[in-house]
Scaffold this active site. Structure first.
Site, PDB file in Angstrom:
ATOM      1  N   GLY A  47       0.832  -1.200   0.000  1.00 23.90           N
ATOM      2  CA  GLY A  47       0.000   0.000   0.000  1.00 23.90           C
ATOM      3  C   GLY A  47       0.862   1.244   0.000  1.00 23.90           C
ATOM      4  N   GLN A  52       3.439   9.823   0.839  1.00 21.16           N
ATOM      5  CA  GLN A  52       4.679   9.025   0.842  1.00 21.16           C
ATOM      6  C   GLN A  52       5.513   9.256  -0.415  1.00 21.16           C
ATOM      7  OE1 GLN A  52       2.468   5.208   1.958  1.00 21.16           O
ATOM      8  NE2 GLN A  52       4.432   4.976   2.993  1.00 21.16           N
ATOM      9  N   CYS A  96       5.805  -0.069   7.344  1.00 18.60           N
ATOM     10  CA  CYS A  96       5.500   1.053   6.458  1.00 18.60           C
ATOM     11  C   CYS A  96       6.738   1.404   5.641  1.00 18.60           C
ATOM     12  CB  CYS A  96       5.059   2.247   7.308  1.00 18.60           C
ATOM     13  SG  CYS A  96       4.641   3.708   6.361  1.00 18.60           S
ATOM     14  N   LEU A  97       6.566   1.633   4.340  1.00 18.85           N
ATOM     15  CA  LEU A  97       7.705   1.985   3.482  1.00 18.85           C
ATOM     16  C   LEU A  97       8.375   3.277   3.941  1.00 18.85           C
ATOM     17  CD1 LEU A  97       6.252   1.179  -0.073  1.00 18.85           C
ATOM     18  CD2 LEU A  97       7.947  -0.158   1.181  1.00 18.85           C
ATOM     19  N   HIS A 138      -4.601   1.710   7.073  1.00 18.70           N
ATOM     20  CA  HIS A 138      -3.234   2.232   7.213  1.00 18.70           C
ATOM     21  C   HIS A 138      -3.024   3.391   6.220  1.00 18.70           C
ATOM     22  CE1 HIS A 138       1.288   1.480   7.712  1.00 18.70           C
ATOM     23  NE2 HIS A 138       1.229   2.276   6.651  1.00 18.70           N
ATOM     24  N   GLU A 139      -3.484   3.186   4.974  1.00 18.08           N
ATOM     25  CA  GLU A 139      -3.287   4.219   3.939  1.00 18.08           C
ATOM     26  C   GLU A 139      -4.162   5.447   4.197  1.00 18.08           C
ATOM     27  OE1 GLU A 139      -0.687   3.749   2.378  1.00 18.08           O
ATOM     28  OE2 GLU A 139      -0.591   1.609   2.813  1.00 18.08           O
ATOM     29  N   HIS A 142      -2.557   7.665   6.549  1.00 20.98           N
ATOM     30  CA  HIS A 142      -1.540   8.502   5.892  1.00 20.98           C
ATOM     31  C   HIS A 142      -2.175   9.767   5.321  1.00 20.98           C
ATOM     32  CE1 HIS A 142       2.299   6.454   5.958  1.00 20.98           C
ATOM     33  NE2 HIS A 142       1.809   5.327   5.488  1.00 20.98           N
TER      34      HIS A 142
HETATM   35 ZN    ZN Z   1       2.582   3.438   5.584  1.00 16.73          ZN
END
Ligand code: ZN
Length: 187
Positions: A47, A52, A96-97, A138-139, A142
């Site tokens: 995701g 991000q 998370c990236l 989660h997204e 963000h």
């Molecule tokens: Zn994340």
């Protein structure tokens, strides 16, 4: 042509901003979504939200097909997503990236009723559960300036303290390109 976009990391302001809603799918949003899907795949993530990749708009892409159980699951593009209802609770381990190497258990609703728009600005309402619901939440966090580490308990935070400090200082290495504020102008 798709481009791999560098990922912003924990400590950068963009990850704490509430994103702006998309008004229309113009060329810029179209290009952003395509590049985000490409970036996500190349970073081995499941995701990715626009902040991000340093864009302050309400866009997220999800592709959980690398997970064996969901290998036939099509990528989902969420424009202006809003959780309307949630049900149940479940603990799952998240990463998370934008916060490389940090992992932790997070308690979240098990099922969600989600309203979102697609790439034709057509409105959808759908129920999701399991991994899709988890990644979506989660997204969407963000898109509201929230990160999964905000939910971690004190022990988890303590355990990851040095790592978080390293990420904030930009002293972390990843297999995918990271955003360098010195080389780019924030927008
Ligand atoms: Zn994340």
């Amino acid at each position: 042509m798709q481009k791999q976009l560098p990922i912003t990391t924990y400590g950068m302001d963009i990850l704490r901003k509430v994103t702006k809603p998309v008004k229309e799918i113009d060329g810029e949003i179209f290009e952003l979504v395509n590049n985000m899907l490409y970036t996500l795949r190349n970073a081995d993530g499941i995701g990715l939200a626009a902040p991000q990749v340093n864009k302050n708009v309400s866009v997220a892409v999800i592709d959980i097909s690398p997970v064996e159980e969901y290998k036939n699951y099509d990528p989902v593009i969420l424009i202006n997503p809003v959780v309307l209802e949630n049900h149940g609770e479940v603990v799952l381990n998240e990463g998370c990236l934008s916060i490389p190497e940090v992992r932790g258990d997070v308690l979240r609703p098990e099922k969600i009723l989600l309203k979102y728009f697609d790439m034709n600005m057509k409105e959808h309402t759908g129920e999701f559960e399991g991994l899709p619901a988890r990644v979506m939440q989660h997204e969407i966090d963000h898109l509201n300036g929230k990160l999964f580490i905000d939910y971690l308990n004190e022990d988890d935070i303590k355990r990851n303290k040095d790592l978080l400090k390293k990420i904030r200082k930009g002293k972390i290495e990843t297999d995918y390109p990271l955003y360098d504020p010195k080389e780019n102008i924030l927008n």
